[in-house]
Design an enzyme around this catalytic site. Structure first.
Site, PDB file in Angstrom:
ATOM      1  CD  GLU A 217      -2.829   1.470   0.433  1.00 18.07           C
ATOM      2  OE1 GLU A 217      -2.920   0.402  -0.646  1.00 18.07           O
ATOM      3  OE2 GLU A 217      -2.938   2.137  -0.196  1.00 18.07           O
ATOM      4  CB  SER A 218       2.034   3.650  -3.001  1.00 19.44           C
ATOM      5  OG  SER A 218       0.776   3.662  -2.701  1.00 19.44           O
TER       6      SER A 218
ATOM      7  CB  CYS B 198       2.755  -3.912  -7.040  1.00 18.52           C
ATOM      8  SG  CYS B 198       0.790  -3.774  -7.353  1.00 18.52           S
TER       9      CYS B 198
ATOM     10  NE  ARG C 119      -2.613   4.550  -4.654  1.00 19.71           N
ATOM     11  CZ  ARG C 119      -2.461   4.894  -3.394  1.00 19.71           C
ATOM     12  NH1 ARG C 119      -2.503   6.225  -3.056  1.00 19.71           N
ATOM     13  NH2 ARG C 119      -2.791   4.009  -2.990  1.00 19.71           N
TER      14      ARG C 119
ATOM     15  CB  ILE D 250      -3.159  -7.222  -6.514  1.00 18.59           C
ATOM     16  CG1 ILE D 250      -3.190  -8.406  -7.093  1.00 18.59           C
ATOM     17  CG2 ILE D 250      -4.168  -7.097  -5.514  1.00 18.59           C
ATOM     18  CD1 ILE D 250      -2.037  -9.285  -5.760  1.00 18.59           C
ATOM     19  NE  ARG D 251      -6.474  -3.383  -3.656  1.00 15.37           N
ATOM     20  CZ  ARG D 251      -5.122  -3.073  -2.851  1.00 15.37           C
ATOM     21  NH1 ARG D 251      -5.133  -1.654  -2.441  1.00 15.37           N
ATOM     22  NH2 ARG D 251      -4.095  -3.956  -2.331  1.00 15.37           N
TER      23      ARG D 251
ATOM     24  CG  HIS E 234       1.782  -8.443  -6.887  1.00 13.83           C
ATOM     25  ND1 HIS E 234       2.614  -7.763  -5.680  1.00 13.83           N
ATOM     26  CD2 HIS E 234       0.747  -7.536  -6.910  1.00 13.83           C
ATOM     27  CE1 HIS E 234       2.215  -7.204  -5.924  1.00 13.83           C
ATOM     28  NE2 HIS E 234       0.890  -6.594  -6.378  1.00 13.83           N
TER      29      HIS E 234
ATOM     30  CD  GLU F 276       5.134  -9.983  -5.453  1.00 14.94           C
ATOM     31  OE1 GLU F 276       5.386  -9.705  -6.932  1.00 14.94           O
ATOM     32  OE2 GLU F 276       4.532  -9.512  -5.063  1.00 14.94           O
TER      33      GLU F 276
HETATM   34  N1  GLN Z   1      -3.051   0.419  -4.671  1.00 15.86           N
HETATM   35  C1  GLN Z   1      -2.065  -0.706  -4.163  1.00 15.86           C
HETATM   36  C2  GLN Z   1      -1.361   1.335  -4.248  1.00 15.86           C
HETATM   37  O1  GLN Z   1      -2.375   2.476  -4.233  1.00 15.86           O
HETATM   38  C3  GLN Z   1      -0.573  -1.345  -4.856  1.00 15.86           C
HETATM   39  C4  GLN Z   1      -1.383  -2.620  -4.960  1.00 15.86           C
HETATM   40  C5  GLN Z   1       0.134  -3.221  -5.009  1.00 15.86           C
HETATM   41  O2  GLN Z   1       0.722  -3.505  -4.958  1.00 15.86           O
HETATM   42  N2  GLN Z   1      -0.780  -4.642  -5.384  1.00 15.86           N
HETATM   43  O3  GLN Z   1      -0.380   1.380  -3.241  1.00 15.86           O
END
Ligand code: GLN
Length: 200
Positions: free
Chosen positions: A60-61, A91, A111, A139-140, A175, A177
């Site tokens: 989560e940034s 990500c 984002r 993922i998002r 991702h 990983e």
């Molecule tokens: N949506 C997250 C963000 O904005 C990033 C998602 C992720 O690292 N899988 O920080």
């Protein structure tokens, strides 16, 4: 034989950091170990000493931003980059490296660009690696909305850049990983090896 390194072994091994403030840093460590690197979790500036490269993981940034501010890791990470050591952001890690965050890569990340929860998906991403496209997990995820002329886009999805290289910095929106395809980490480790050879 314990304590006696095989000829050339210890000195040749790459030491790679994984920023471990938040997110899925353990999965990155597992891949790097699988590929033969020594891995160190990075939480404070001193942890950067002697590293050959570093991974900024997904997560989560906003939370990672707060952690970097709390630990005063921004300037040390920029100095790490200025010394020519490779950095790999995935990500949220891609977001952290952009112009609006650490300003280490000449990119602007959008984002949650594919939509918030609904757009977690898998897609084939062709980075031109031996063995064909990667089955990549998003993922998002962000995408790269803008980039400077020095940035090489390595892959796009629906016309949006999702993997790029800016000098010694590699960023991917997905991702790598997750799963057992280690080729993107291997690509990063090759740049770490090359940078270390160039510095000696
Ligand atoms: N949506 C997250 C963000 O904005 C990033 C998602 C992720 O690292 N899988 O920080």
């Amino acid at each position: 034989m314990s304590g006696v390194p095989a000829p050339g072994a210890a000195g040749d091994q790459l030491t790679v950091g994984v920023l471990a403030l938040q997110g899925d840093f353990e999965a990155h460590s597992a891949v790097l170990v699988r590929l033969g690197a020594l891995v160190r979790e990075v939480r404070v500036p001193d942890d950067l000493d002697g590293l050959d490269g570093i991974v900024i993981p997904g997560g989560e940034s906003t939370t990672i931003t707060l952690g970097i501010e709390r630990e005063q890791l921004g300037d040390p990470l920029r100095a790490f980059h200025a010394s020519g050591k490779p950095i790999f952001g995935t990500c949220a890690g891609l977001i952290m490296l952009d112009r609006d965050h650490l300003a280490i890569a000449d990119i602007r990340a959008e984002r949650n660009a594919f939509g918030r929860q609904v757009r977690s998906f898998e897609a084939e991403v062709d980075l031109g690696l031996d063995g064909g496209p990667i089955e990549a997990v998003f993922i998002r995820a962000p995408w790269i909305a803008e980039h400077g002329p020095g940035v090489e886009v390595l892959a796009e999805i629906e016309g949006h850049a999702v993997a790029a290289r800016d000098g010694s910095v590699l960023v991917v929106a997905f991702h790598p990983e997750l799963g057992d395809d280690d080729r993107v980490h291997a690509l990063f480790l090759q740049s770490v090896r090359d940078a270390r050879l160039a510095a000696t």
